[in-house]
Design a protein around this motif. Structure first.
Motif, PDB file in Angstrom:
ATOM      1  N   ASN A 232       0.830  -1.211   0.000  1.00 39.52           N
ATOM      2  CA  ASN A 232       0.000   0.000   0.000  1.00 39.52           C
ATOM      3  C   ASN A 232       0.861   1.255   0.000  1.00 39.52           C
ATOM      4  O   ASN A 232       0.542   2.231  -0.692  1.00 39.52           O
ATOM      5  N   THR A 233       1.950   1.220   0.763  1.00 44.12           N
ATOM      6  CA  THR A 233       2.846   2.370   0.818  1.00 44.12           C
ATOM      7  C   THR A 233       3.484   2.620  -0.545  1.00 44.12           C
ATOM      8  O   THR A 233       3.546   3.760  -1.004  1.00 44.12           O
ATOM      9  N   HIS A 234       3.935   1.546  -1.201  1.00 47.84           N
ATOM     10  CA  HIS A 234       4.546   1.698  -2.529  1.00 47.84           C
ATOM     11  C   HIS A 234       3.521   2.219  -3.530  1.00 47.84           C
ATOM     12  O   HIS A 234       3.840   3.075  -4.369  1.00 47.84           O
ATOM     13  N   ARG A 235       2.285   1.722  -3.429  1.00 51.87           N
ATOM     14  CA  ARG A 235       1.234   2.175  -4.342  1.00 51.87           C
ATOM     15  C   ARG A 235       0.947   3.659  -4.110  1.00 51.87           C
ATOM     16  O   ARG A 235       0.862   4.446  -5.060  1.00 51.87           O
ATOM     17  N   ARG A 236       0.832   4.057  -2.844  1.00 47.85           N
ATOM     18  CA  ARG A 236       0.588   5.470  -2.538  1.00 47.85           C
ATOM     19  C   ARG A 236       1.765   6.343  -2.983  1.00 47.85           C
ATOM     20  O   ARG A 236       1.559   7.446  -3.500  1.00 47.85           O
ATOM     21  N   ASP A 237       2.982   5.843  -2.766  1.00 43.90           N
ATOM     22  CA  ASP A 237       4.157   6.596  -3.222  1.00 43.90           C
ATOM     23  C   ASP A 237       4.117   6.800  -4.730  1.00 43.90           C
ATOM     24  O   ASP A 237       4.427   7.892  -5.221  1.00 43.90           O
ATOM     25  N   ALA A 238       3.738   5.755  -5.452  1.00 42.54           N
ATOM     26  CA  ALA A 238       3.647   5.866  -6.912  1.00 42.54           C
ATOM     27  C   ALA A 238       2.561   6.862  -7.310  1.00 42.54           C
ATOM     28  O   ALA A 238       2.757   7.678  -8.225  1.00 42.54           O
ATOM     29  N   GLU A 239       1.416   6.826  -6.614  1.00 37.95           N
ATOM     30  CA  GLU A 239       0.339   7.774  -6.912  1.00 37.95           C
ATOM     31  C   GLU A 239       0.776   9.206  -6.634  1.00 37.95           C
ATOM     32  O   GLU A 239       0.536  10.098  -7.446  1.00 37.95           O
TER      33      GLU A 239
END
Length: 130
Positions: free
Chosen positions: A72-79
């Protein structure tokens, strides 16, 4: 002084019976203690196994949640990175448009002043110095 008296055969038989009962109870207690000891060992083994299994399950759940949080953190970072890139691109476009408009306006003003100067010169030449 004390009289020493010998026990009769009946008294010896009663005494032997009592000793046999005491020994039987002793054997029964020893067997019971052995059984309790085995049961306690089995209980300790089962509890240890249950605690180990529970700990393994808990570790697995925790690691699963940590992995999910990491994803989730990586996904949010990408967003966030994507949004920042779009914002940065918008700012660059706005800056480019601003600079282009300023340059165009400056150029137009420059040409307008040159045209105005030429008009005055031309009017002066044709008007005869007026």
């Amino acid at each position: 002084m004390q009289d020493n008296r010998c026990a009769t055969a009946a008294e010896v038989a009663v005494l032997r019976e009592r000793v046999a009962r005491v020994e039987g109870r002793h054997d029964h207690l020893r067997d019971g203690l052995d059984l309790l000891s085995r049961q306690f060992s089995e209980l300790r083994r089962d509890l240890t196994q249950a605690v180990d299994d529970n700990a393994a399950c808990t570790r697995q759940e925790i690691m699963s949640r940590v992995d999910e949080m990491s994803r989730n953190t990586h996904r949010r970072d990408a967003e966030v990175s994507d949004r920042l890139s779009r914002i940065e691109g918008g700012i660059r476009l706005a800056n480019w448009i601003t600079v282009t408009v300023i340059a165009g306006a400056t150029t137009l003003l420059g040409w307008a002043r040159m045209g105005d100067a030429l008009w005055h010169v031309w009017r002066h030449v044709l008007g005869g110095g007026a």
